[in-house]
Design an enzyme around this catalytic site. Structure first.
Site, PDB file in Angstrom:
ATOM      1  N   ARG A  22       0.825  -1.232   0.000  1.00 29.23           N
ATOM      2  CA  ARG A  22       0.000   0.000   0.000  1.00 29.23           C
ATOM      3  C   ARG A  22       0.848   1.267   0.000  1.00 29.23           C
ATOM      4  O   ARG A  22       0.391   2.334   0.351  1.00 29.23           O
ATOM      5  CB  ARG A  22      -0.977   0.046   1.179  1.00 29.23           C
ATOM      6  CG  ARG A  22      -1.997  -1.049   1.154  1.00 29.23           C
ATOM      7  CD  ARG A  22      -3.239  -0.680   1.938  1.00 29.23           C
ATOM      8  NE  ARG A  22      -4.226  -1.734   1.846  1.00 29.23           N
ATOM      9  CZ  ARG A  22      -4.315  -2.753   2.697  1.00 29.23           C
ATOM     10  NH1 ARG A  22      -3.500  -2.817   3.733  1.00 29.23           N
ATOM     11  NH2 ARG A  22      -5.225  -3.673   2.521  1.00 29.23           N
TER      12      ARG A  22
ATOM     13  N   LYS B 251       3.984  11.794 -11.977  1.00 33.79           N
ATOM     14  CA  LYS B 251       3.159  10.960 -12.854  1.00 33.79           C
ATOM     15  C   LYS B 251       3.863   9.620 -13.001  1.00 33.79           C
ATOM     16  O   LYS B 251       5.013   9.574 -13.447  1.00 33.79           O
ATOM     17  CB  LYS B 251       2.988  11.602 -14.233  1.00 33.79           C
ATOM     18  CG  LYS B 251       1.923  12.681 -14.278  1.00 33.79           C
ATOM     19  CD  LYS B 251       1.660  13.120 -15.712  1.00 33.79           C
ATOM     20  CE  LYS B 251       0.567  14.181 -15.765  1.00 33.79           C
ATOM     21  NZ  LYS B 251       0.380  14.717 -17.144  1.00 33.79           N
TER      22      LYS B 251
ATOM     23  N   GLU C  33      11.815  18.597 -24.934  1.00 35.99           N
ATOM     24  CA  GLU C  33      11.058  18.970 -23.727  1.00 35.99           C
ATOM     25  C   GLU C  33      11.666  20.213 -23.072  1.00 35.99           C
ATOM     26  O   GLU C  33      10.969  20.953 -22.388  1.00 35.99           O
ATOM     27  CB  GLU C  33      11.017  17.802 -22.727  1.00 35.99           C
ATOM     28  CG  GLU C  33      10.399  16.518 -23.284  1.00 35.99           C
ATOM     29  CD  GLU C  33       8.866  16.475 -23.229  1.00 35.99           C
ATOM     30  OE1 GLU C  33       8.237  17.456 -22.799  1.00 35.99           O
ATOM     31  OE2 GLU C  33       8.296  15.434 -23.641  1.00 35.99           O
TER      32      GLU C  33
ATOM     33  N   LYS D  17       8.970  23.389 -14.333  1.00 36.55           N
ATOM     34  CA  LYS D  17       8.017  22.297 -14.102  1.00 36.55           C
ATOM     35  C   LYS D  17       7.576  22.260 -12.646  1.00 36.55           C
ATOM     36  O   LYS D  17       6.395  22.041 -12.353  1.00 36.55           O
ATOM     37  CB  LYS D  17       8.627  20.947 -14.520  1.00 36.55           C
ATOM     38  CG  LYS D  17       7.617  19.833 -14.291  1.00 36.55           C
ATOM     39  CD  LYS D  17       7.752  18.635 -15.168  1.00 36.55           C
ATOM     40  CE  LYS D  17       6.564  17.699 -14.923  1.00 36.55           C
ATOM     41  NZ  LYS D  17       6.664  16.447 -15.650  1.00 36.55           N
TER      42      LYS D  17
ATOM     43  N   GLU E  65      -3.359  17.973 -12.519  1.00 36.37           N
ATOM     44  CA  GLU E  65      -3.838  18.428 -13.826  1.00 36.37           C
ATOM     45  C   GLU E  65      -5.342  18.693 -13.797  1.00 36.37           C
ATOM     46  O   GLU E  65      -6.089  18.259 -14.670  1.00 36.37           O
ATOM     47  CB  GLU E  65      -3.494  17.370 -14.889  1.00 36.37           C
ATOM     48  CG  GLU E  65      -3.243  17.968 -16.256  1.00 36.37           C
ATOM     49  CD  GLU E  65      -2.574  17.011 -17.227  1.00 36.37           C
ATOM     50  OE1 GLU E  65      -1.489  16.476 -16.899  1.00 36.37           O
ATOM     51  OE2 GLU E  65      -3.133  16.790 -18.299  1.00 36.37           O
TER      52      GLU E  65
ATOM     53  N   ARG F 215      -1.378  22.542 -15.354  1.00 34.95           N
ATOM     54  CA  ARG F 215      -0.419  21.480 -15.677  1.00 34.95           C
ATOM     55  C   ARG F 215      -0.588  21.006 -17.122  1.00 34.95           C
ATOM     56  O   ARG F 215       0.375  20.528 -17.740  1.00 34.95           O
ATOM     57  CB  ARG F 215      -0.556  20.304 -14.692  1.00 34.95           C
ATOM     58  CG  ARG F 215       0.498  19.235 -14.933  1.00 34.95           C
ATOM     59  CD  ARG F 215       0.668  18.264 -13.798  1.00 34.95           C
ATOM     60  NE  ARG F 215       1.738  17.325 -14.113  1.00 34.95           N
ATOM     61  CZ  ARG F 215       2.314  16.519 -13.251  1.00 34.95           C
ATOM     62  NH1 ARG F 215       1.944  16.524 -11.990  1.00 34.95           N
ATOM     63  NH2 ARG F 215       3.272  15.698 -13.632  1.00 34.95           N
TER      64      ARG F 215
ATOM     65  N   ASN G   1       1.579  19.765 -21.716  1.00 30.26           N
ATOM     66  CA  ASN G   1       1.284  18.867 -22.832  1.00 30.26           C
ATOM     67  C   ASN G   1       1.419  19.557 -24.186  1.00 30.26           C
ATOM     68  O   ASN G   1       0.982  19.016 -25.208  1.00 30.26           O
ATOM     69  CB  ASN G   1      -0.149  18.309 -22.700  1.00 30.26           C
ATOM     70  CG  ASN G   1      -0.284  17.429 -21.474  1.00 30.26           C
ATOM     71  OD1 ASN G   1       0.694  16.799 -21.056  1.00 30.26           O
ATOM     72  ND2 ASN G   1      -1.462  17.400 -20.888  1.00 30.26           N
TER      73      ASN G   1
ATOM     74  N   HIS H  32       1.872  17.659 -27.393  1.00 26.44           N
ATOM     75  CA  HIS H  32       1.654  16.246 -27.112  1.00 26.44           C
ATOM     76  C   HIS H  32       0.433  15.670 -27.827  1.00 26.44           C
ATOM     77  O   HIS H  32       0.375  14.468 -28.062  1.00 26.44           O
ATOM     78  CB  HIS H  32       1.557  16.009 -25.602  1.00 26.44           C
ATOM     79  CG  HIS H  32       2.890  16.046 -24.907  1.00 26.44           C
ATOM     80  ND1 HIS H  32       3.707  17.159 -24.908  1.00 26.44           N
ATOM     81  CD2 HIS H  32       3.567  15.107 -24.195  1.00 26.44           C
ATOM     82  CE1 HIS H  32       4.806  16.906 -24.233  1.00 26.44           C
ATOM     83  NE2 HIS H  32       4.757  15.658 -23.784  1.00 26.44           N
TER      84      HIS H  32
ATOM     85  N   HIS I 117       1.109  12.825 -30.083  1.00 25.08           N
ATOM     86  CA  HIS I 117       0.530  11.502 -29.802  1.00 25.08           C
ATOM     87  C   HIS I 117       0.074  10.835 -31.104  1.00 25.08           C
ATOM     88  O   HIS I 117       0.281   9.635 -31.311  1.00 25.08           O
ATOM     89  CB  HIS I 117      -0.653  11.647 -28.834  1.00 25.08           C
ATOM     90  CG  HIS I 117      -1.352  10.361 -28.569  1.00 25.08           C
ATOM     91  ND1 HIS I 117      -0.939   9.476 -27.587  1.00 25.08           N
ATOM     92  CD2 HIS I 117      -2.410   9.771 -29.184  1.00 25.08           C
ATOM     93  CE1 HIS I 117      -1.731   8.411 -27.610  1.00 25.08           C
ATOM     94  NE2 HIS I 117      -2.627   8.563 -28.567  1.00 25.08           N
TER      95      HIS I 117
ATOM     96  N   HIS J 160       9.421   9.508 -28.326  1.00 28.62           N
ATOM     97  CA  HIS J 160       8.487  10.480 -27.755  1.00 28.62           C
ATOM     98  C   HIS J 160       8.930  11.933 -27.945  1.00 28.62           C
ATOM     99  O   HIS J 160       8.154  12.775 -28.419  1.00 28.62           O
ATOM    100  CB  HIS J 160       8.285  10.157 -26.269  1.00 28.62           C
ATOM    101  CG  HIS J 160       7.369  11.113 -25.572  1.00 28.62           C
ATOM    102  ND1 HIS J 160       6.016  11.169 -25.825  1.00 28.62           N
ATOM    103  CD2 HIS J 160       7.617  12.085 -24.658  1.00 28.62           C
ATOM    104  CE1 HIS J 160       5.462  12.117 -25.092  1.00 28.62           C
ATOM    105  NE2 HIS J 160       6.411  12.695 -24.367  1.00 28.62           N
TER     106      HIS J 160
HETATM  107  N1  GLY Z   1       4.934  15.402 -18.815  1.00 32.53           N
HETATM  108  C1  GLY Z   1       3.782  16.164 -18.494  1.00 32.53           C
HETATM  109  C2  GLY Z   1       3.505  16.235 -17.041  1.00 32.53           C
HETATM  110  O1  GLY Z   1       4.281  15.767 -16.252  1.00 32.53           O
HETATM  111  O2  GLY Z   1       2.466  16.723 -16.654  1.00 32.53           O
END
Ligand code: GLY
Length: 366
Positions: free
Chosen positions: A121, A143, A185, A227, A237, A242, A246, A249, A253, A267
């Protein structure tokens, strides 16, 4: 040495950027070795290059490194590998007070972070990112995910690390292509909300690609600060803040999906072409002047990153690419949010984009 904090109340954590930090890892991580041991997850490639240096750093520290080397590559972000890792941790007697260490790029960071979220957990984890992409993006912000048969990163959780240790010097052994992909990035932060940082990128990319330690450190520190600020404002997000991360992206994508999420287009390369397309589409909608979009394209081209469909080796109809976008996890309430721009450093979230118009734009794009 630069320390940046991700401000998230009781989940706040420091990110340390220091050339040579790997050699100092025992000093920086000893506070996390509550049972005089750390569980290190790495992959075959990074393990061969950097594990001996990590072991050397811990020699004589009294802290045991319990190591698991996973196969390198995206396929490790799977249920199967997650099961193997969690079974291994349980077999080693992992406790909630233990800390996992992710020594690697985005794949290792994501898998380790997710394993740390669910084993017993939840136990702690720290990140030692070893690719530029992981240093400036995926190791920061919590993330974590694995892929499912339906799509990439669809199973996971927000789980913040307790500490991120970034050594820009480990990038010396990073293949050129990976350095370039991570650089996309870096450029992203300038395009989102910092025109002066984009100018810095234009002026300093050559030194950066020559692996000048000062240029690399500056790019990393700037990116991590940007960031950390955004994550501190919108961890999960929810507010749209946040989502700015993207940029490129959604288009990207579609390009990744079209090329089978394969080595044909990694990517960061897809994000580069995606950002150029986002600027091109912003011009079409009248948000942004053509000169700004051309500047973005010129910079990406100058560092040998894809900057349109053909340089990304994608030849598909606009409809096919938009169909890929519709399967993206960023779909919300049946519509697809796009990151567009009023200019360099002036990105915004547009929720009213007409997909037929995106199809027409892509059909007319190079
Ligand atoms: N790579 C996008 C984020 O971490 O929100």
């Amino acid at each position: 040495m630069t320390q940046i904090t991700v401000e998230l109340g009781e989940h706040s954590y420091p990110i340390l950027v220091q050339p040579g930090a790997l050699e100092q890892a025992a000093t920086h991580l000893k506070a996390f070795a509550s049972n005089q041991r750390l569980f290190v997850l790495t992959d075959e490639h990074v393990g061969s290059a950097l594990l001996p240096r990590l072991r050397q750093a811990f020699a004589g520290s009294g802290i045991e490194l319990v190591v698991n080397r996973l196969p390198a590559g995206e396929t490790s972000k799977s249920w199967q590998q997650l099961e193997l890792v969690t079974d291994w941790l349980l077999g080693q007697g992992v406790e909630r007070s233990d800390t996992l260490v992710a020594l690697g790029g985005g794949v290792i960071g994501d898998l380790t972070g997710f394993a740390a979220a669910i084993v017993k957990r939840g136990c702690g984890f720290v990140q030692i990112p070893t690719s530029l992409l992981a240093q400036v993006d995926s190791s920061v912000g919590g993330k974590t995910a694995i892929n499912s048969s339906v799509g990439k990163n669809l199973i996971g959780s927000f789980n913040q690390p307790r500490f991120v240790l970034i050594d820009p010097l480990v990038l010396n052994s990073l293949p050129d292509r990976e350095l370039r992909a991570g650089y996309a990035e870096v450029v992203k932060y300038g395009l989102i909300n910092d025109a002066s940082f984009f100018r810095w990128c234009e002026a300093n990319s050559e030194q950066l690609f020559n692996r000048d330690p000062d240029a690399l450190s500056e790019a990393i520190i700037h990116s991590v600060r940007a960031k950390a600020l955004i994550v501190g404002e919108d961890e999960k997000e929810l507010s749209g803040r946040r989502a700015l991360l993207n940029l490129g992206h959604t288009f990207g994508h579609a390009l990744e999906a079209e090329t089978g999420f394969s080595d044909r287009l990694v990517h960061g390369e897809a994000v580069a072409a995606g950002m150029a397309l986002a600027f091109g589409y912003s011009v079409r909608r009248g948000h942004c002047d053509a000169a700004a979009a051309e500047r973005v394209t010129a910079h990406l081209k100058s560092v040998d990153l894809p900057y349109n469909l053909s340089s990304a080796s994608v030849r598909a109809s606009g409809q096919r690419l938009v169909d890929h976008m519709m399967h993206d996890k960023k779909m919300s309430g049946g519509s697809l949010p796009f990151l567009l721009a009023n200019g360099i450093g002036q990105s915004f979230l547009a929720k009213d984009v007409d997909l037929d118009d995106v199809v027409a734009f892509l059909d007319e794009s190079d």
